[in-house]
Design a protein around this motif. Structure first.
Motif, PDB file in Angstrom:
ATOM      1  N   ILE A   1      -3.399   2.186  -0.667  1.00 33.07           N
ATOM      2  CA  ILE A   1      -4.243   1.440  -1.610  1.00 33.07           C
ATOM      3  C   ILE A   1      -3.438   0.292  -2.209  1.00 33.07           C
ATOM      4  CG2 ILE A   1      -5.551   1.597  -3.766  1.00 33.07           C
ATOM      5  CD1 ILE A   1      -5.796   4.680  -3.068  1.00 33.07           C
ATOM      6  N   ASP A   2      -3.963  -0.928  -2.090  1.00 36.02           N
ATOM      7  CA  ASP A   2      -3.376  -2.093  -2.744  1.00 36.02           C
ATOM      8  C   ASP A   2      -4.072  -2.234  -4.090  1.00 36.02           C
ATOM      9  OD1 ASP A   2      -2.522  -4.555  -3.671  1.00 36.02           O
ATOM     10  OD2 ASP A   2      -3.056  -5.654  -1.849  1.00 36.02           O
ATOM     11  N   LEU A   3      -3.357  -1.964  -5.169  1.00 36.74           N
ATOM     12  CA  LEU A   3      -3.956  -1.988  -6.502  1.00 36.74           C
ATOM     13  C   LEU A   3      -4.399  -3.376  -6.936  1.00 36.74           C
ATOM     14  CD1 LEU A   3      -1.713   0.547  -8.433  1.00 36.74           C
ATOM     15  CD2 LEU A   3      -3.971   0.911  -7.436  1.00 36.74           C
ATOM     16  N   LEU A   4      -3.908  -4.421  -6.271  1.00 36.02           N
ATOM     17  CA  LEU A   4      -4.386  -5.762  -6.608  1.00 36.02           C
ATOM     18  C   LEU A   4      -5.863  -5.910  -6.237  1.00 36.02           C
ATOM     19  CD1 LEU A   4      -1.374  -8.070  -5.718  1.00 36.02           C
ATOM     20  CD2 LEU A   4      -2.095  -7.207  -7.953  1.00 36.02           C
ATOM     21  N   GLY A   5      -6.331  -5.071  -5.308  1.00 42.26           N
ATOM     22  CA  GLY A   5      -7.749  -5.049  -4.961  1.00 42.26           C
ATOM     23  C   GLY A   5      -8.540  -4.136  -5.889  1.00 42.26           C
TER      24      GLY A   5
ATOM     25  N   THR B   1       0.837  -1.201   0.000  1.00 38.70           N
ATOM     26  CA  THR B   1       0.000   0.000   0.000  1.00 38.70           C
ATOM     27  C   THR B   1       0.874   1.255   0.000  1.00 38.70           C
ATOM     28  OG1 THR B   1      -0.136  -0.043   2.418  1.00 38.70           O
ATOM     29  CG2 THR B   1      -1.916  -1.151   1.194  1.00 38.70           C
ATOM     30  N   GLY B   2       2.151   1.094  -0.327  1.00 34.14           N
ATOM     31  CA  GLY B   2       3.051   2.227  -0.413  1.00 34.14           C
ATOM     32  C   GLY B   2       3.722   2.602   0.888  1.00 34.14           C
ATOM     33  N   ARG B   3       3.691   1.729   1.860  1.00 32.19           N
ATOM     34  CA  ARG B   3       4.222   2.014   3.197  1.00 32.19           C
ATOM     35  C   ARG B   3       5.689   2.440   3.175  1.00 32.19           C
ATOM     36  NH1 ARG B   3       4.427  -3.130   6.566  1.00 32.19           N
ATOM     37  NH2 ARG B   3       6.157  -3.466   5.177  1.00 32.19           N
ATOM     38  N   TYR B   4       6.511   1.748   2.386  1.00 34.85           N
ATOM     39  CA  TYR B   4       7.939   2.081   2.356  1.00 34.85           C
ATOM     40  C   TYR B   4       8.168   3.441   1.701  1.00 34.85           C
ATOM     41  CZ  TYR B   4       8.549  -2.792   3.645  1.00 34.85           C
ATOM     42  OH  TYR B   4       8.488  -3.989   4.301  1.00 34.85           O
ATOM     43  N   ALA B   5       7.430   3.738   0.661  1.00 35.25           N
ATOM     44  CA  ALA B   5       7.547   5.045  -0.002  1.00 35.25           C
ATOM     45  C   ALA B   5       7.194   6.165   0.976  1.00 35.25           C
ATOM     46  CB  ALA B   5       6.646   5.095  -1.235  1.00 35.25           C
ATOM     47  N   VAL B   6       6.113   5.979   1.731  1.00 37.38           N
ATOM     48  CA  VAL B   6       5.691   7.001   2.693  1.00 37.38           C
ATOM     49  C   VAL B   6       6.723   7.156   3.806  1.00 37.38           C
ATOM     50  CG1 VAL B   6       3.950   7.590   4.444  1.00 37.38           C
ATOM     51  CG2 VAL B   6       3.242   6.795   2.174  1.00 37.38           C
ATOM     52  N   ASP B   7       7.259   6.053   4.308  1.00 36.62           N
ATOM     53  CA  ASP B   7       8.281   6.148   5.360  1.00 36.62           C
ATOM     54  C   ASP B   7       9.462   6.990   4.894  1.00 36.62           C
ATOM     55  OD1 ASP B   7       6.780   4.628   7.097  1.00 36.62           O
ATOM     56  OD2 ASP B   7       7.937   2.784   6.799  1.00 36.62           O
ATOM     57  N   GLN B   8       9.892   6.779   3.671  1.00 34.94           N
ATOM     58  CA  GLN B   8      11.029   7.552   3.154  1.00 34.94           C
ATOM     59  C   GLN B   8      10.650   9.007   2.905  1.00 34.94           C
ATOM     60  OE1 GLN B   8      13.007   5.450  -0.024  1.00 34.94           O
ATOM     61  NE2 GLN B   8      12.905   3.548   1.121  1.00 34.94           N
ATOM     62  N   LEU B   9       9.442   9.245   2.426  1.00 32.61           N
ATOM     63  CA  LEU B   9       9.003  10.627   2.210  1.00 32.61           C
ATOM     64  C   LEU B   9       8.882  11.389   3.526  1.00 32.61           C
ATOM     65  CD1 LEU B   9       6.434  10.066  -0.642  1.00 32.61           C
ATOM     66  CD2 LEU B   9       8.434  11.590  -0.741  1.00 32.61           C
ATOM     67  N   ARG B  10       8.474  10.707   4.580  1.00 34.61           N
ATOM     68  CA  ARG B  10       8.419  11.370   5.897  1.00 34.61           C
ATOM     69  C   ARG B  10       9.803  11.901   6.291  1.00 34.61           C
ATOM     70  NH1 ARG B  10       3.596  10.693   8.394  1.00 34.61           N
ATOM     71  NH2 ARG B  10       2.394   8.834   7.929  1.00 34.61           N
TER      72      ARG B  10
END
Length: 185
Positions: free
Chosen positions: A141-145, A115-124
């Motif tokens: 958002i998980d795009l597989l859903g 759901t983009g967790r790693y991207a957000v952690d780095q952006l923080r």
């Protein structure tokens, strides 16, 4: 009557076929339900940024920095590519500096299985270095859903509402604080 909070929603992906524009469209529909928010979409594909950092800002860099400067708050819509966020987003963030300071940043992130967790952690980390205030809750958002639609899950709509409430609180508080006493880093 209070001036609406100016939120810049930044589409962080520039890839052809990206989901970012559709995710942004869904999110801005959620934000449009709030009369006290004025939302502007800032699409990085609309800026002709140079391949390397120039000695003098180009017209595109100046235009982007003006958008950042005008905003009271931000929502960064970012995919997660290889456990991080896209390089063009980092490039754009780096073009502004003082313009980010003492303003809140929220995140709408997406990926496949992620759901983009790693991207957000780095952006923080990046926004903290720029003296911006990142809000706690994220829309992930998980795009597989499937991509979000107007008929998406109540949970996703609730996440967007929580993010907007936090962004509104911090945005108004920091806007008032900057007006009373300019931020100095």
């Amino acid at each position: 009557m209070m001036t609406p909070l100016r939120i810049a929603v930044i589409i962080g992906s520039t890839r052809e076929g990206r989901a970012g524009d559709r995710v942004t469209s869904w999110f801005t529909e959620q934000a449009a339900r709030h009369d006290d928010l004025a939302v502007t979409v800032v699409d990085l594909t609309e800026y002709d940024f140079p391949a390397s950092y120039p000695a003098e800002p180009t017209a595109s860099i100046r235009a982007f920095v003006r958008e950042v400067s005008r905003a009271d708050a931000f929502v960064v819509v970012t995919p997660e590519y290889n456990h991080s966020f896209p390089a063009p987003l980092k490039q754009a963030i780096d073009y502004a500096y003082d313009e980010w300071q003492a303003k809140p940043v929220g995140f709408v992130s997406y990926g496949c299985r992620s759901t983009g967790r790693y991207a957000v952690d780095q952006l923080r980390t990046v926004f903290t270095a720029l003296h911006a205030m990142t809000v706690r809750d994220v829309v992930g958002i998980d795009l597989l859903g499937g991509e979000p639609t107007p008929q998406c899950t109540d949970e996703l709509r609730r996440d967007a509402s929580v993010l907007l409430d936090q962004l509104r609180w911090w945005g108004l508080a920091l806007r008032d604080a900057r007006a009373a006493r300019p931020y100095v880093s």
